[in-house]
Design a protein around this motif. Structure first.
Motif, PDB file in Angstrom:
ATOM      1  N   MET A   1       0.832  -1.213   0.000  1.00  0.00           N
ATOM      2  CA  MET A   1       0.000   0.000   0.000  1.00  0.00           C
ATOM      3  C   MET A   1       0.861   1.256   0.000  1.00  0.00           C
ATOM      4  N   ASN A   2       2.087   1.157   0.531  1.00  0.00           N
ATOM      5  CA  ASN A   2       3.051   2.247   0.463  1.00  0.00           C
ATOM      6  C   ASN A   2       2.549   3.520   1.133  1.00  0.00           C
ATOM      7  N   ILE A   3       1.884   3.363   2.286  1.00  0.00           N
ATOM      8  CA  ILE A   3       1.425   4.523   3.040  1.00  0.00           C
ATOM      9  C   ILE A   3       2.587   5.112   3.826  1.00  0.00           C
ATOM     10  N   LYS A   4       2.742   6.429   3.749  1.00  0.00           N
ATOM     11  CA  LYS A   4       3.828   7.113   4.453  1.00  0.00           C
ATOM     12  C   LYS A   4       3.294   7.626   5.783  1.00  0.00           C
ATOM     13  N   ILE A   5       3.368   6.768   6.788  1.00  0.00           N
ATOM     14  CA  ILE A   5       2.756   7.085   8.067  1.00  0.00           C
ATOM     15  C   ILE A   5       3.683   6.612   9.172  1.00  0.00           C
ATOM     16  N   ASN A   6       3.765   7.407  10.238  1.00  0.00           N
ATOM     17  CA  ASN A   6       4.576   6.994  11.377  1.00  0.00           C
ATOM     18  C   ASN A   6       3.723   6.882  12.621  1.00  0.00           C
ATOM     19  N   ASP A   7       4.329   6.441  13.698  1.00  0.00           N
ATOM     20  CA  ASP A   7       3.576   6.128  14.914  1.00  0.00           C
ATOM     21  C   ASP A   7       2.828   7.330  15.464  1.00  0.00           C
ATOM     22  N   SER A   8       3.397   8.508  15.312  1.00  0.00           N
ATOM     23  CA  SER A   8       2.766   9.709  15.877  1.00  0.00           C
ATOM     24  C   SER A   8       1.459  10.074  15.169  1.00  0.00           C
ATOM     25  N   MET A   9       1.250   9.532  13.965  1.00  0.00           N
ATOM     26  CA  MET A   9       0.024   9.818  13.216  1.00  0.00           C
ATOM     27  C   MET A   9      -1.116   8.889  13.595  1.00  0.00           C
ATOM     28  N   LEU A  10      -0.836   7.855  14.372  1.00  0.00           N
ATOM     29  CA  LEU A  10      -1.852   6.860  14.706  1.00  0.00           C
ATOM     30  C   LEU A  10      -2.565   7.260  15.988  1.00  0.00           C
ATOM     31  N   PRO A  11      -3.880   7.489  15.928  1.00  0.00           N
ATOM     32  CA  PRO A  11      -4.617   7.978  17.095  1.00  0.00           C
ATOM     33  C   PRO A  11      -4.958   6.863  18.083  1.00  0.00           C
ATOM     34  N   THR A  12      -5.292   7.275  19.284  1.00  0.00           N
ATOM     35  CA  THR A  12      -5.681   6.355  20.349  1.00  0.00           C
ATOM     36  C   THR A  12      -7.102   6.664  20.797  1.00  0.00           C
ATOM     37  N   GLY A  13      -7.859   5.623  21.043  1.00  0.00           N
ATOM     38  CA  GLY A  13      -9.206   5.753  21.577  1.00  0.00           C
ATOM     39  C   GLY A  13      -9.386   4.818  22.746  1.00  0.00           C
ATOM     40  N   GLU A  14     -10.634   4.564  23.106  1.00  0.00           N
ATOM     41  CA  GLU A  14     -10.905   3.775  24.307  1.00  0.00           C
ATOM     42  C   GLU A  14     -10.426   2.319  24.182  1.00  0.00           C
ATOM     43  N   ARG A  15     -10.281   1.801  22.970  1.00  0.00           N
ATOM     44  CA  ARG A  15      -9.816   0.422  22.784  1.00  0.00           C
ATOM     45  C   ARG A  15      -8.327   0.347  22.454  1.00  0.00           C
ATOM     46  N   GLY A  16      -7.674   1.484  22.482  1.00  0.00           N
ATOM     47  CA  GLY A  16      -6.247   1.486  22.238  1.00  0.00           C
ATOM     48  C   GLY A  16      -5.865   2.220  20.976  1.00  0.00           C
ATOM     49  N   LYS A  17      -4.635   1.999  20.553  1.00  0.00           N
ATOM     50  CA  LYS A  17      -4.071   2.737  19.433  1.00  0.00           C
ATOM     51  C   LYS A  17      -4.335   2.018  18.115  1.00  0.00           C
ATOM     52  N   VAL A  18      -4.736   2.788  17.115  1.00  0.00           N
ATOM     53  CA  VAL A  18      -4.887   2.256  15.763  1.00  0.00           C
ATOM     54  C   VAL A  18      -3.523   1.771  15.279  1.00  0.00           C
ATOM     55  N   THR A  19      -3.504   0.632  14.576  1.00  0.00           N
ATOM     56  CA  THR A  19      -2.242   0.080  14.090  1.00  0.00           C
ATOM     57  C   THR A  19      -2.265  -0.049  12.573  1.00  0.00           C
ATOM     58  N   LEU A  20      -1.076  -0.263  12.001  1.00  0.00           N
ATOM     59  CA  LEU A  20      -0.947  -0.430  10.557  1.00  0.00           C
ATOM     60  C   LEU A  20      -1.429  -1.801  10.088  1.00  0.00           C
ATOM     61  N   ASP A  21      -1.597  -2.722  11.027  1.00  0.00           N
ATOM     62  CA  ASP A  21      -2.044  -4.068  10.702  1.00  0.00           C
ATOM     63  C   ASP A  21      -3.532  -4.203  10.994  1.00  0.00           C
ATOM     64  N   PRO A  22      -4.380  -4.362   9.959  1.00  0.00           N
ATOM     65  CA  PRO A  22      -5.822  -4.429  10.211  1.00  0.00           C
ATOM     66  C   PRO A  22      -6.247  -5.643  11.030  1.00  0.00           C
ATOM     67  N   LEU A  23      -5.380  -6.649  11.109  1.00  0.00           N
ATOM     68  CA  LEU A  23      -5.748  -7.853  11.859  1.00  0.00           C
ATOM     69  C   LEU A  23      -5.763  -7.631  13.361  1.00  0.00           C
ATOM     70  N   ASN A  24      -5.051  -6.613  13.848  1.00  0.00           N
ATOM     71  CA  ASN A  24      -5.029  -6.398  15.299  1.00  0.00           C
ATOM     72  C   ASN A  24      -5.299  -4.945  15.679  1.00  0.00           C
ATOM     73  N   SER A  25      -6.053  -4.232  14.839  1.00  0.00           N
ATOM     74  CA  SER A  25      -6.245  -2.804  15.072  1.00  0.00           C
ATOM     75  C   SER A  25      -7.681  -2.456  15.435  1.00  0.00           C
ATOM     76  N   PRO A  26      -7.858  -1.576  16.440  1.00  0.00           N
ATOM     77  CA  PRO A  26      -9.171  -0.961  16.618  1.00  0.00           C
ATOM     78  C   PRO A  26      -9.421   0.035  15.496  1.00  0.00           C
ATOM     79  N   THR A  27     -10.658   0.422  15.306  1.00  0.00           N
ATOM     80  CA  THR A  27     -11.018   1.358  14.241  1.00  0.00           C
ATOM     81  C   THR A  27     -10.731   2.803  14.663  1.00  0.00           C
ATOM     82  N   LEU A  28     -10.924   3.711  13.719  1.00  0.00           N
ATOM     83  CA  LEU A  28     -10.741   5.131  14.024  1.00  0.00           C
ATOM     84  C   LEU A  28     -11.623   5.546  15.200  1.00  0.00           C
ATOM     85  N   PRO A  29     -11.101   6.348  16.128  1.00  0.00           N
ATOM     86  CA  PRO A  29     -11.961   6.883  17.187  1.00  0.00           C
ATOM     87  C   PRO A  29     -13.105   7.705  16.595  1.00  0.00           C
TER      88      PRO A  29
END
Length: 383
Positions: A1-29
């Motif tokens: 997918m070649n997304i240019k994203i780093n850890d600081s761009m990933l938001p956190t919500g009540e279920r935790g931090k969004v991750t680059l891996d959809p298999l273990n990521s909560p959705t957007l807050p």
């Protein structure tokens, strides 16, 4: 997918931090769908920078034909000039800012005339006539032409960007044109058969999210499940666009199909979605344009070869959108938007598998990563 994203761009919500891996990521807050500050950041960093679908070359078939639109809350006009070149301008007079034209059609004059003070512009944007300016000291007509907007073409479709520094369309959407033309080789010669419009009480992402996943189809669209084989023939997920290819089932009464007929779906950043349904030669383009943080202006353009506008099968496709699938989806997304605003919800989970099946939420995560990349972390501080 070649997304240019780093850890600081990933938001956190009540279920935790969004991750680059959809298999273990909560959705957007949920704040990404309800917060006015995030919406304004999206307008700046997404809708005024991305390539946005605005129409088809068939809308401007000859010199003087034009249509108007709104991109990133900005009024635009697309017109075909006497040199046969299609151009796009801000739909505003550089004299005092009056809107130049409305709607669509063919200009009565050989240029664009402002209804306020009758300044007239050539179809290439140059100022032609400006009453009484011969008395204005140092007035230079060449400095008062219409402000041009970049456009690009893809299988007859017209895209525009407000950003003069945006990457070229061919670079940004690498392979997109070739993919559409491979499966719909005559699309550039299509004409519009129907235009539909829906004002939806949901954030633009809520509406695009729903198009991005088929996890809900067997539950919410039982008739569509009679059209579509659940085994996908092909998935392409590129940097800025995706393509899905399926085979049809036999359909249902009123929309009978030859089993195995092709069914295509495209999605392109940020809010272009398109289908080619079996049963007739067609391209259905949906644009989910933002209309405030809690609103979406959805446009549905149905294209077909000239002479096939009254094809009964195409009429069945139109009716499916008017009376079934889109109406079902509007009820869904408006309900979701109400839930996103609830104190009882903040994040869910992406339901995905390792195969990136279309009947999961892989493309939903694909879309959200691009939103976060574009915002660059600007949504982090919103509450």
């Amino acid at each position: 997918m070649n997304i240019k994203i780093n850890d600081s761009m990933l938001p956190t919500g009540e279920r935790g931090k969004v991750t680059l891996d959809p298999l273990n990521s909560p959705t957007l807050p949920s704040r990404y769908y309800t917060d006015e500050g995030i919406y304004r950041q999206e307008m700046t960093h997404i809708h005024r920078k991305a390539w946005t679908y605005v129409g088809h070359v068939g809308d401007v078939p000859e010199t003087g034909y034009y249509f108007t639109d709104t991109v990133g809350e900005q009024p635009i006009v697309v017109v075909r000039g006497g040199d046969d070149v299609v151009r796009c301008f801000y739909n505003v007079c550089p004299h005092r800012g009056h809107q130049l034209v409305e709607g669509a059609g063919k200009l009565k004059a050989k240029g664009i005339s402002c209804p306020y003070h009758a300044w007239m512009f050539h179809l290439d944007g140059r100022l032609g006539v400006a009453r009484l300016t011969e008395h204005v000291k140092d007035f230079d007509k060449s400095q008062f032409g219409l402000k041009e907007i970049r456009i690009a073409f893809a299988a007859g479709l017209i895209f525009a960007t407000l950003d003069p520094d945006a990457p070229d369309f061919a670079t940004e959407m690498d392979g997109f044109v070739e993919n559409i033309e491979h499966f719909l080789p005559t699309a550039k010669d299509f004409v519009v058969a129907e235009r539909l419009h829906y004002d939806i009480k949901a954030n633009w992402k809520t509406v695009v999210d729903n198009f991005s996943e088929a996890y809900h189809i067997p539950i919410c669209h039982p008739q569509l499940s009679k059209v579509l084989e659940q085994e996908m023939e092909e998935l392409k997920a590129e940097r800025r666009w995706t393509f899905n290819r399926f085979k049809s089932k036999e359909g249902f009464p009123g929309f009978e199909l030859t089993p195995g007929s092709p069914y295509y779906a495209w999605q392109a950043w940020p809010h272009f979605c398109a289908l080619s349904l079996p049963g007739s030669n067609n391209l259905i383009v949906l644009r989910m344009a933002p209309d405030g943080v809690g609103g979406c202006s959805e446009r549905v353009d149905i294209y077909t070869p000239k002479g096939e506008e009254n094809n009964p099968n195409l009429g069945a496709v139109r009716d499916l959108f008017m009376h079934m699938f889109n109406i079902e989806d509007i009820a869904i997304v408006e309900s979701v938007q109400r839930g996103l605003a609830s104190m009882g919800y903040d994040q869910g989970r992406y339901i995905c598998d390792k195969e990136d099946s279309w009947f999961t939420e892989y493309q939903l995560h694909w879309l959200h990563m691009q939103v976060l990349e574009a915002l660059g972390g600007d949504g982090q501080g919103a509450a």
